[in-house]
Design a protein around this motif. Structure first.
Motif, short mmCIF file in Angstrom:
data_model
loop_
_atom_site.label_atom_id
_atom_site.label_comp_id
_atom_site.label_asym_id
_atom_site.label_seq_id
_atom_site.Cartn_x
_atom_site.Cartn_y
_atom_site.Cartn_z
N THR A 184 48.48 39.25 43.39
CA THR A 184 48.92 39.85 44.54
C THR A 184 47.91 40.64 44.76
O THR A 184 46.81 41.25 44.99
N PRO A 185 48.38 41.51 45.96
CA PRO A 185 47.39 42.51 46.90
C PRO A 185 47.41 43.50 45.89
O PRO A 185 45.87 43.69 45.32
N ALA A 186 47.93 43.44 45.49
CA ALA A 186 47.89 44.69 43.79
C ALA A 186 46.74 44.25 43.37
O ALA A 186 45.99 45.42 42.33
N ASP A 187 47.05 43.11 42.47
CA ASP A 187 46.07 42.71 41.60
C ASP A 187 44.31 42.77 42.31
O ASP A 187 43.47 42.67 41.93
N CYS A 188 44.61 42.39 43.71
CA CYS A 188 43.74 41.88 44.69
C CYS A 188 42.87 43.07 44.37
O CYS A 188 41.47 43.48 43.97
N VAL A 189 43.41 44.13 45.44
CA VAL A 189 42.91 45.44 44.95
C VAL A 189 42.16 46.23 43.18
O VAL A 189 40.98 46.91 43.37
N SER A 190 43.20 46.27 42.59
CA SER A 190 42.74 46.26 41.10
C SER A 190 41.27 45.57 40.74
O SER A 190 40.96 46.42 39.94
N LEU A 191 41.34 44.35 41.05
CA LEU A 191 40.16 43.86 40.08
C LEU A 191 39.06 44.61 41.11
O LEU A 191 37.98 44.16 40.69
N GLY A 192 39.33 44.72 42.48
CA GLY A 192 37.89 44.74 43.37
C GLY A 192 37.49 46.44 42.94
O GLY A 192 36.06 46.87 43.06
N LEU A 193 38.88 46.79 42.27
CA LEU A 193 37.88 48.07 42.17
C LEU A 193 37.43 48.29 40.26
O LEU A 193 37.11 49.07 40.35
N SER A 194 37.59 47.30 39.80
CA SER A 194 37.46 47.50 38.28
C SER A 194 35.77 47.46 37.92
O SER A 194 34.84 47.36 37.19
N GLY A 195 35.24 46.97 38.60
CA GLY A 195 33.69 46.45 38.63
C GLY A 195 33.08 45.07 38.07
O GLY A 195 32.17 45.22 38.02
N ALA A 196 34.35 44.20 38.63
CA ALA A 196 33.92 43.09 37.42
C ALA A 196 33.49 42.23 38.35
O ALA A 196 33.34 41.15 38.51
N LEU A 197 34.21 42.89 40.31
CA LEU A 197 33.89 41.57 40.82
C LEU A 197 32.58 42.57 41.70
O LEU A 197 31.83 41.76 42.03
N PHE A 198 32.58 43.65 42.19
CA PHE A 198 31.31 43.97 42.86
C PHE A 198 31.03 45.60 42.16
O PHE A 198 31.42 45.33 41.31
N PRO A 199 29.45 45.20 42.98
CA PRO A 199 28.52 45.70 41.94
C PRO A 199 28.99 47.93 41.85
O PRO A 199 28.31 48.53 41.16
N GLY A 257 55.93 40.35 50.09
CA GLY A 257 57.06 40.24 49.88
C GLY A 257 56.90 40.71 48.25
O GLY A 257 57.62 40.88 47.21
N SER A 258 56.11 40.58 47.75
CA SER A 258 54.76 40.24 46.59
C SER A 258 55.80 42.05 45.64
O SER A 258 55.91 42.02 45.11
N GLY A 259 55.88 42.97 46.75
CA GLY A 259 55.53 44.23 46.17
C GLY A 259 54.56 44.71 45.47
O GLY A 259 53.90 44.35 45.57
N HIS A 260 54.62 45.73 44.46
CA HIS A 260 53.71 45.96 43.15
C HIS A 260 53.81 45.51 42.42
O HIS A 260 53.10 46.04 41.05
N CYS A 261 53.36 44.11 42.74
CA CYS A 261 53.66 43.01 40.90
C CYS A 261 52.04 42.72 40.76
O CYS A 261 51.26 42.17 41.39
N LEU A 262 51.52 42.86 39.64
CA LEU A 262 50.69 42.64 38.88
C LEU A 262 50.92 41.29 38.39
O LEU A 262 52.17 40.96 37.75
N SER A 263 49.90 40.89 37.84
CA SER A 263 49.70 39.47 37.33
C SER A 263 49.34 39.57 35.44
O SER A 263 48.30 39.39 35.52
N VAL A 264 50.28 39.99 34.99
CA VAL A 264 50.22 40.26 33.15
C VAL A 264 49.89 39.28 32.89
O VAL A 264 50.85 37.98 32.75
N ARG A 265 49.45 38.95 31.26
CA ARG A 265 49.40 37.70 31.03
C ARG A 265 48.85 36.77 31.33
O ARG A 265 49.26 35.55 31.16
N GLN A 266 47.79 36.76 33.05
CA GLN A 266 47.59 35.92 33.51
C GLN A 266 46.60 36.07 33.76
O GLN A 266 45.68 36.43 34.01
#
Length: 357
Positions: A136-151, A107-116
């Motif tokens: 949130t799931p949107a956070d996870c995908v955004s982080l996963g695609l950022s290059g900061a977590l995976f190469p 039920g979190s929808g497309h919520c992003l953890s801004v300023r956290q």
């Protein structure tokens, strides 16, 4: 060069390669240098180009399989995600990565953890590279695609699921599973959101294994066609699997219905806080409290009856079909609504416009 079984290198080639690598680490006496040089020259002549490529790849320890990123909304310990990842790993076709919420984010929808500040912790999942994230799931995908977590920054496919509960009709607005796939699409990465039509007192965790068997051919085809640039662009695929997956009637392309869920709000006594901690009468005086059901699967009641057309997601799912609903990123209203708004705004402005300055 590979053998016909399991993509393994020929045993004779592997043995020769091991000897080559071993000999590189051993200091040869001067008198053996000429013989060594002669052997190397012969190897260059005799070794086919394909074997040379295999040697280079093996030495660099590269994994050339398509990369698949998996997320969900139910949390990294959810059986739906575990069954899906296990099947993808055992299939051996993909380089599997996981980036999922550390807890249930239904039920979190497309919520992003801004300023956290998010915390990403490595998790042991056999055959996969996995992280749990305090977001949130949107956070996870955004982080996963950022290059900061995976190469890497762009996998071949993002798969969100398998979610516990269908995502038909208006429920896609609340769905964290759909949001994870949507976040990928926004970054230009093909994505699929998969959900199981879970029913209380009828469904069990074993149904997720059946659901994986149902959707695995679709995933294989999707990734394969993504690699060939044949996968549909500009949309994500929302896949809903019926309650009894193995008894499904087949795949059906559907539109989004207008079915919706009714929020199951429950009153809470004034002397008890939402978290379960009790407050004094003075602290709670004058405050009315309510909460959605604590169990994520019971937070909403059954779908209210919407269109039961078999060409829409809810109706087709209830009939036992595996529904595939293409979803885009824009939220444009229908053409009739545009015409209606244009007519209304013209009248409204004319009525409220001042006659003089």
């Amino acid at each position: 060069m590979t053998s016909g079984k399991n993509g393994l290198l020929p045993p004779s080639f592997v043995s020769n390669l091991q000897n080559v690598l071993k000999n590189r680490k051993i200091e040869k006496p001067p008198e053996a240098e000429e013989q060594k040089h002669q052997e190397e020259e012969e190897a260059k002549i005799e070794a086919p180009a394909e074997e040379k490529t295999c040697i280079e790849d093996l030495e660099r320890n590269e994994d050339l399989r398509p990369i698949v990123l998996v997320t969900n909304e139910d949390g990294i310990e959810a059986p739906g995600l575990k069954c899906l990842v296990e099947a993808l790993v055992n299939g051996g076709r993909f380089n599997v990565h996981v980036c999922a919420p550390e807890s249930d984010k239904s039920g979190s929808g497309h919520c992003l953890s801004v300023r956290q500040t998010l915390v990403a912790s490595s998790v042991g999942i056999k055959g996969a590279t996995a992280y749990e994230v305090s977001g949130t799931p949107a956070d996870c995908v955004s982080l996963g695609l950022s290059g900061a977590l995976f190469p890497w920054k762009k996998p071949s496919m993002v798969i969100s699921g398998i979610n516990k509960g269908s995502d038909c009709g208006y429920h896609i607005i609340y769905s964290g599973a759909v949001a994870g796939a949507r976040e990928a699409l926004m970054s230009g990465v093909p994505s699929i959101a998969i959900s199981l039509n879970w029913k209380k007192d009828e469904s069990s965790d074993s149904d997720f294994k059946e659901a994986v068997e149902v959707c695995l051919p679709l995933i294989y085809a999707a990734v394969q066609d993504t690699e060939k640039d044949l996968f549909p662009k500009g949309c994500l695929l929302k896949v809903d699997i019926p309650t009894h997956p193995s008894a499904n009637k087949g795949f059906r392309i559907t539109g989004q219905s207008t079915s919706r869920l009714t929020s199951n709000w429950q009153p809470v006594t004034l002397h008890r806080h939402l978290s379960g901690k009790y407050m004094s009468k003075e602290q709670s005086l004058g405050i009315q409290l309510a909460q959605l059901s604590q169990a994520a699967s019971a937070a909403f009641s059954e779908h209210e009856l919407g269109e039961m057309d078999d060409d829409l997601d809810y109706g087709a799912l209830q009939q036992g079909f595996v529904t595939i609903t293409p979803l885009g990123l824009t939220c444009n209203a229908e053409l009739d609504a545009h015409t209606s708004v244009a007519s209304w705004i013209t009248t409204a402005i004319d009525q409220d416009a001042p006659t003089s300055l």
